[in-house]
Design a protein around this motif. Structure first.
Motif, PDB file in Angstrom:
ATOM      1  N   LYS A   1     -19.620   8.852   4.859  1.00 36.45           N
ATOM      2  CA  LYS A   1     -20.300   9.764   5.835  1.00 36.45           C
ATOM      3  C   LYS A   1     -21.110  10.592   4.892  1.00 36.45           C
ATOM      4  N   THR A   2     -22.396  11.200   5.100  1.00 41.01           N
ATOM      5  CA  THR A   2     -23.410  11.618   4.268  1.00 41.01           C
ATOM      6  C   THR A   2     -24.016  12.886   4.976  1.00 41.01           C
TER       7      THR A   2
ATOM      8  N   ARG B   1     -27.549  14.539   9.255  1.00 42.56           N
ATOM      9  CA  ARG B   1     -25.886  14.404   9.145  1.00 42.56           C
ATOM     10  C   ARG B   1     -25.916  12.777   9.684  1.00 42.56           C
ATOM     11  N   TRP B   2     -25.419  11.942   8.626  1.00 38.81           N
ATOM     12  CA  TRP B   2     -25.421  10.589   8.689  1.00 38.81           C
ATOM     13  C   TRP B   2     -23.893  10.056   8.834  1.00 38.81           C
ATOM     14  N   ILE B   3     -23.290  10.445  10.040  1.00 34.89           N
ATOM     15  CA  ILE B   3     -21.818  10.544   9.881  1.00 34.89           C
ATOM     16  C   ILE B   3     -21.319   9.607  11.124  1.00 34.89           C
TER      17      ILE B   3
ATOM     18  N   ALA C   1     -23.556   6.443   9.759  1.00 37.23           N
ATOM     19  CA  ALA C   1     -23.056   6.677   8.527  1.00 37.23           C
ATOM     20  C   ALA C   1     -23.453   5.100   7.659  1.00 37.23           C
TER      21      ALA C   1
END
Length: 245
Positions: A131-132, A143-145, A160
């Motif tokens: 998660k990034t 929010r790449w989660i 993510a």
């Protein structure tokens, strides 16, 4: 007949234009959503050791550059087992409680941020999600989660980055805990150590004797002196009584 053909031709042209416009709108709408974080590794295998993992955070801003990537590590990888590989010029790596952060001067606007890490050993799993949180110089954060149903293989949504792993090699086993983890465990007091009081130093024992108590020899000497004094007093009393008779 000519009028009818002209009407049909005009209708066909309008339909073609409308179809092209719709397709263009769909492509434009899908463009920004396709931006995401890519992850890959040549040793993407469960229980593999000293594995280099590369990341590429795609830029989707036309006005600001990427300045920071905050990553939450998947279960089975401890922050102490991760070391920094390469990254944008001037960027630094910092371990956190649940992952790590790489950040530094903003990369050029529109340029992707690429970096790599080395993991001591990958866990025995089928896939790993990193998660990034991707931050830009203007304060914007992507929010790449998202996991599971909230993401798909085409990069739509805020999925993510996921690294798929091959099955562990025959005979592969988990390595021992990292040195930092061992030090943390040994630093905690054992039950026996908590229950046992530390012995006093010689100086402390001497101070205790001076302040509160005396040795057995001293008590014996005092008792003997009391007996002698009492005997002498009794002798004087008898002598005075005999003199008065």
């Amino acid at each position: 007949m000519f009028h009818r053909n002209k009407t049909h031709s005009t209708a066909a042209r309008r339909l073609a234009i409308a179809t092209a416009a719709t397709a263009t709108a769909v492509l434009l709408a899908a463009g920004p959503a396709a931006a995401h974080v890519e992850v890959e590794s040549e040793k993407a295998q469960a229980l593999a050791e000293n594995v280099e993992i590369s990341f590429e955070a795609e830029s989707e801003s036309n006005t600001a550059g990427i300045t920071e990537l905050r990553v939450v590590l998947p279960e089975g990888i401890a922050p102490a087992d991760v070391t920094y590989g390469e990254g944008p010029k001037g960027w630094k790596f910092t371990a956190n409680d649940d992952g790590y952060t790489v950040k530094g001067p903003a990369v050029k606007t529109g340029v992707n941020a690429e970096y790599s890490i080395v993991v001591r050993q990958l866990p025995d799993a089928k896939e790993l999600a990193f998660k990034t949180l991707q931050t830009y110089s203007d304060g914007r954060t992507d929010r790449w989660i998202e996991l599971g149903e909230g993401s798909d293989d085409h990069g739509h949504g805020n999925s993510a980055p996921v690294l798929e792993l091959q099955a562990a090699a025959p005979g592969a086993k988990p390595v021992s805990p990292s040195p930092s983890e061992v030090e943390t465990e040994s630093a905690s007091p054992t039950p026996a150590a908590e229950e046992t009081e530390p012995s006093a130093s010689p100086a402390a024992e001497a101070k205790k004797n001076d302040d509160g108590g005396m040795s057995a020899g001293a008590w014996i000497g005092i008792g003997a002196a009391v007996i002698v004094v009492a005997g002498a007093a009794a002798y004087l009393v008898r002598r005075r009584a005999a003199a008065q008779q």
